[in-house]
Scaffold this active site. Structure first.
Site, PDB file in Angstrom:
ATOM      1  N   SER A 602       0.850  -1.265  -0.034  1.00 28.01           N
ATOM      2  CA  SER A 602      -0.071  -0.184  -0.121  1.00 28.01           C
ATOM      3  C   SER A 602       0.786   1.240   0.044  1.00 28.01           C
ATOM      4  O   SER A 602       0.737   2.403  -0.647  1.00 28.01           O
ATOM      5  CB  SER A 602      -0.780  -0.066   1.308  1.00 28.01           C
ATOM      6  OG  SER A 602      -1.890  -0.920   1.136  1.00 28.01           O
ATOM      7  N   ASN A 779      -6.149  -7.615  -3.023  1.00 26.21           N
ATOM      8  CA  ASN A 779      -5.668  -8.021  -1.597  1.00 26.21           C
ATOM      9  C   ASN A 779      -4.663  -6.942  -0.798  1.00 26.21           C
ATOM     10  O   ASN A 779      -4.708  -7.293   0.220  1.00 26.21           O
ATOM     11  CB  ASN A 779      -4.901  -9.295  -1.538  1.00 26.21           C
ATOM     12  CG  ASN A 779      -5.869 -10.232  -2.140  1.00 26.21           C
ATOM     13  OD1 ASN A 779      -7.107 -10.628  -1.673  1.00 26.21           O
ATOM     14  ND2 ASN A 779      -5.702 -11.137  -3.364  1.00 26.21           N
ATOM     15  N   TYR A 780      -3.894  -6.302  -1.376  1.00 29.07           N
ATOM     16  CA  TYR A 780      -2.795  -5.678  -0.659  1.00 29.07           C
ATOM     17  C   TYR A 780      -2.876  -4.098  -0.902  1.00 29.07           C
ATOM     18  O   TYR A 780      -2.368  -3.472   0.130  1.00 29.07           O
ATOM     19  CB  TYR A 780      -1.367  -6.126  -1.280  1.00 29.07           C
ATOM     20  CG  TYR A 780      -1.089  -7.396  -1.148  1.00 29.07           C
ATOM     21  CD1 TYR A 780      -0.644  -7.864   0.241  1.00 29.07           C
ATOM     22  CD2 TYR A 780      -1.152  -8.639  -1.810  1.00 29.07           C
ATOM     23  CE1 TYR A 780      -0.035  -9.118   0.630  1.00 29.07           C
ATOM     24  CE2 TYR A 780      -0.738  -9.858  -1.620  1.00 29.07           C
ATOM     25  CZ  TYR A 780      -0.609 -10.184  -0.375  1.00 29.07           C
ATOM     26  OH  TYR A 780      -0.075 -11.382  -0.116  1.00 29.07           O
ATOM     27  N   ILE A 781      -3.543  -3.484  -1.919  1.00 32.88           N
ATOM     28  CA  ILE A 781      -3.617  -1.948  -1.911  1.00 32.88           C
ATOM     29  C   ILE A 781      -4.776  -1.683  -1.031  1.00 32.88           C
ATOM     30  O   ILE A 781      -5.887  -1.879  -1.642  1.00 32.88           O
ATOM     31  CB  ILE A 781      -3.636  -1.665  -3.295  1.00 32.88           C
ATOM     32  CG1 ILE A 781      -1.998  -2.119  -3.855  1.00 32.88           C
ATOM     33  CG2 ILE A 781      -3.822  -0.114  -3.456  1.00 32.88           C
ATOM     34  CD1 ILE A 781      -2.314  -2.020  -5.623  1.00 32.88           C
TER      35      ILE A 781
END
Length: 821
Positions: A602, A779-781
């Site tokens: 992120s 899923n990650y940002i």
DNA sequence: ACGTGCGACTCAGAAACCTATTA
DNA sequence: TTAATAGGTTTCTGAGTCGCACG
């Protein structure tokens, strides 16, 4: 020597080994050595770190000309590696790994180091819990919901008329803020974002069935206790695949058609359907399949002659299935319609659950049909028969007072439980790996949304601690204690390279590793300070990266790899994920290794997005977005197979660009004819772009001529009917009206724009060929970063989040443009 | 007290599917 | 206009992470 010291050495440290192992004595020398070594390599900001990563992972620099890029693509081998299918990419491991000769020093053992961690058990951070509002989670009352609905509808109508996009962000901000404070829900309904309204508007347009779309705004008041996931829960249970129906096609054995009972035939089908794919060729897959095939035969049809795989001929079955596929493809609209309807009915019935009176979508309500286990990479069990699941082995989790769904006729549920501390609706045990399978709510559900939100908040929390954590591990890289040093080194990798934690695994699964489970052979050193990672990670995706590390880290790896360690030995032999995570908890409550991945992804994304140019075109903004996204994907090593026709696709686009360029050239020539003085003002006019060869022009002209002829023919057809005289090509040329300068200029500009857009597309596509952007985006940002960016740069959110992402991230799109991760 | 395996959840790429575009 | 194709979306299910109970 202090007591604590003693205990450490007694338990596991190197003392005894030192006595008979000169290598380890050296280890200690190094430890000592480095202590005096003022290795002041501070932690590098991620934005800079990543460039390091980049220079090695992706070989294409943006500055390169497109043409060059394409060429280098097909010809040069420098980056050819990345063109290969993931699994086949070869390591370039020739760099012989050298172990530096450490200077010999006296062994010294110090006391102070050991105690530090132990005692540093300082009070945990409570920020997270502090942030929690005291407002209990409230169920939105039905009446209010309907009221909201009505309002929305009127608002939608107004909205349609207005169609104001630019106001979205500001409105959104205010809304969220107000919402947090308010206690009664009345104001909240007016606070619906225009974005949301729009979304609903769109869906309304499409289908009316969206009535149940009364959004539960859980993010307005945070939950107090998250161990209780629900109070009431109703659902229909899972949907079972239909029982097997024999098709009567016979496979052959030793050339002879053979009768199989349905149970055996079904298993034969499974393999037949895999023929022609990589699975069918995989020896382990074959072996496991056949073993299980024989097992089924023995049980259901003992007199069946099938004994050897080599004598089996599954092709009649394979042919049958290809045929079926084609038939399905060739179905009429009506037939397709019927199937679609049936599917819809199943979805309507099983696709929804009632969670705390709210209708929520169920994610995977279908029980997995039987088949051959498709374990990835070198999974020892790949090809194993996955049994059909019957209700008897399914556990249903449902509210106490809810009606228990009917199991399929003639069957009973295995178990019924009422556990509201978990989020699954149904569960069964799968036979291949003895693991559990669950039926869950969909990604857009409140339960999933809440944990998603929590995940990103935790990552943001890490931001506050990351400075200290980095300082600490940088210091600990020089720690006297092997275990500490290994932990610090591992953490360094997890932080800088976004490696996964790396739990230990059994030998009944594919041999893949993460950070803690790295082995000797996965890391090679190249002086002066280059570390080369080459290993198979999750899903057997290869991780290859050459990284320059600090002197200290380099030194540490040297130590960790020192003999008697050899291939197959753990690099971090004093470390595992439990130890690492336990340590991390001390720095921050709830901190684990995986949080670093979320955090760094992120954060990187946010930093990368800053490169967006404010007044650029929409396409350029989106390219900037995708580039940022790609950086994250590269960081996280999210890969995908390069499509077979990738280079074809590129060539096609490039061809289009050339065509446009040539057309622009023709237009510019006309312009010059009209006004030769233009040449002075705009020297670029009448200039032929390089790349346009004689052959290209020839084929272009030929194509144009074809088109003209075709048009002529059509025109003449008409004329024939009308009884007019027929025209020739020359007539057509003449008929063309003289273009005005204004028109030409317009054409010129349009073509220029098109060229630019195509070039952007080309770059984007090429840079993207082996990188999967989806995983990091999903899923990650932190989606709030994306939303804020959209508002700031005036990009409609639909451009970056598709329908399901907007649904999944509905909690996030209400941020204002100033949101900072 | 500690290692181990279970349980529940997130994350992962491939494949199937659906839709818009293009020949 | 229609059929093929490309591109995007959704589904599918395997593969991780990590907390925790248990012996």
């Amino acid at each position: 020597m202090s007591n604590s010291d003693q205990s450490y050495f007694d338990s596991e440290e190197e003392i005894q080994e030192q006595e008979n192992n000169p290598e380890l004595i050296k280890t200690n020398e190094i430890v000592e050595d480095s202590d005096s070594d003022s290795d002041s390599e501070d932690d590098v900001p991620i934005s800079q770190r990543r460039t390091k990563l980049n220079s090695t992972t992706s070989s294409i620099s943006d500055a390169t000309l497109i043409n060059d890029k394409i060429n280098s693509h097909s010809s040069s081998s420098s980056d050819s590696d990345s063109d290969q299918p993931l699994s086949k990419r070869m390591p370039n491991n020739n760099s012989s790994q050298k172990i530096l000769d450490p200077k010999k020093r006296k062994i010294k053992k110090e006391s102070k180091t050991t105690a530090t961690n132990e005692s540093s058990d300082s009070e945990d951070d409570i920020a997270l819990s502090k942030r929690r509002k005291t407002t209990p989670l409230k169920k939105v009352k039905k009446e209010i919901k309907t009221e909201i609905k009505k309002e929305i509808e009127t608002e939608i109508k107004r909205e349609i008329k207005r169609e104001i996009k630019t106001e979205e962000p500001k409105k959104a901000t205010k809304r969220t803020r107000v919402k947090k404070e308010e206690d009664d829900e009345k104001p909240s309904k007016k606070k619906k974002t225009t974005a949301k309204v729009k979304e609903e508007k769109v869906s309304k347009k499409k289908k009316k069935e969206e009535e149940e779309d009364e959004v539960f705004r859980w993010w307005d008041n945070e939950k107090e206790d998250d161990s209780i996931k629900w109070t009431t829960l109703e659902h229909q249970g899972p949907y079972f695949p239909p029982e097997y129906v024999s098709h009567g096609i016979k496979m052959k054995y030793k050339g002879e058609p053979i009768d199989l009972v349905p149970e055996c035939e079904e298993v034969a089908n499974f393999y037949a359907q895999v023929i022609g794919t990589d699975w069918g060729e995989n020896p382990t897959f074959r072996k496991n399949f056949f073993k299980d095939f024989l097992k089924v035969i023995k049980k259901k049809q003992p007199n069946c002659p099938i004994k050897k795989f080599e004598d089996c001929d599954f092709t009649p079955l394979t042919e049958y299935f290809t045929e079926q596929k084609e038939k399905r493809k060739a179905m009429t609209k009506e037939e397709k319609e019927v199937i679609k309807k049936e599917k819809q009915e199943i979805e309507d019935k099983y696709g929804w659950a009632l969670l705390d009176e709210r209708k929520e979508k169920v994610g995977n309500f279908r029980i997995e049909p039987p088949g051959l286990f498709r374990g990835r990479g070198e999974h020892p069990k790949t090809g194993t028969l996955k049994y059909r699941v019957y209700p008897e082995s399914v556990t249903i989790n449902i509210g106490k007072n809810a009606k228990i769904p009917e199991p399929p006729e003639g069957h009973k549920w295995g178990k019924i439980i009422h556990d509201n501390t978990v989020t699954w609706l149904a569960m069964w045990k799968e036979n291949v790996n003895d693991s559990f399978k669950y039926v869950w709510l969909a990604a857009g559900s409140s339960l999933k949304g809440q944990s998603d939100f929590k995940k990103f908040e935790k990552a943001r929390e890490l931001k506050k601690h990351i400075g200290k954590i980095r300082e600490e591990y940088t210091l600990e890289l020089k720690d006297k204690l092997m275990a500490t040093r290994q932990r610090a080194t591992a953490l360094y990798f997890i932080d800088k390279l976004a490696l996964r934690a790396g739990n230990e695994k059994g030998d009944d699964v594919a041999d893949t590793v993460g950070c803690c489970s790295l082995r000797y052979e996965h890391v090679t050193l190249e002086p002066p300070n280059r570390v080369i990672f080459d290993f198979l990670g999750k899903d057997s995706i290869r991780y290859y990266n050459e990284v320059e590390v600090s002197k200290q880290v380099y030194k540490n790896i040297e130590i960790f790899k020192r003999a008697p360690k050899k291939e197959g030995d753990m690099l971090f032999d004093r470390l595992n994920t439990t130890i690492l995570n336990k340590y991390l908890q001390k720095s921050m409550k709830g901190l684990t290794a995986k949080v670093f991945r979320t955090y760094n992804a992120s954060y990187t994304f946010q930093e990368e997005l800053k490169k967006t140019v404010k007044n650029s075109t929409m396409n350029e903004k989106l390219l900037a977005y995708n580039r940022a996204n790609r950086q994250v994907a590269i960081l996280c090593n999210h890969q995908r197979a390069v499509s077979k026709n990738h280079s074809d696709q590129l060539k096609r686009i490039q061809d289009k660009i050339l065509t446009s360029k040539y057309q622009r050239y023709l237009v510019s020539k006309e312009m010059l004819e009209l006004d030769p003085t233009l040449k002075k003002k705009k020297p670029e006019l009448g200039r032929l772009s390089r790349g346009i060869t004689k052959e290209f022009i020839k084929s272009y002209e030929e194509k144009e001529l074809e088109k003209k002829k075709a048009k002529l023919e059509r025109d003449n057809e008409k004329r024939k009917i009308d009884g007019k005289e027929l025209l020739t090509l020359e007539d057509m040329e003449k008929a063309k009206r003289q273009p005005s300068m204004e028109r030409l200029q317009k054409q010129y500009d349009t073509l220029s724009k098109r060229i630019k857009a195509q070039q952007v597309l080309l770059i984007d596509k090429d840079e993207n060929k082996a990188t999967a952007l989806g995983t990091s985006k999903i899923n990650y940002i932190d989606p709030r970063i994306s939303a804020a960016w959209c508002y700031k740069y005036d990009v409609p959110i639909e451009k970056i989040f598709n329908k399901s992402l907007r649904n999944k991230f509905k909690w996030a799109v209400e941020v204002d443009e100033n949101f900072v991760f």
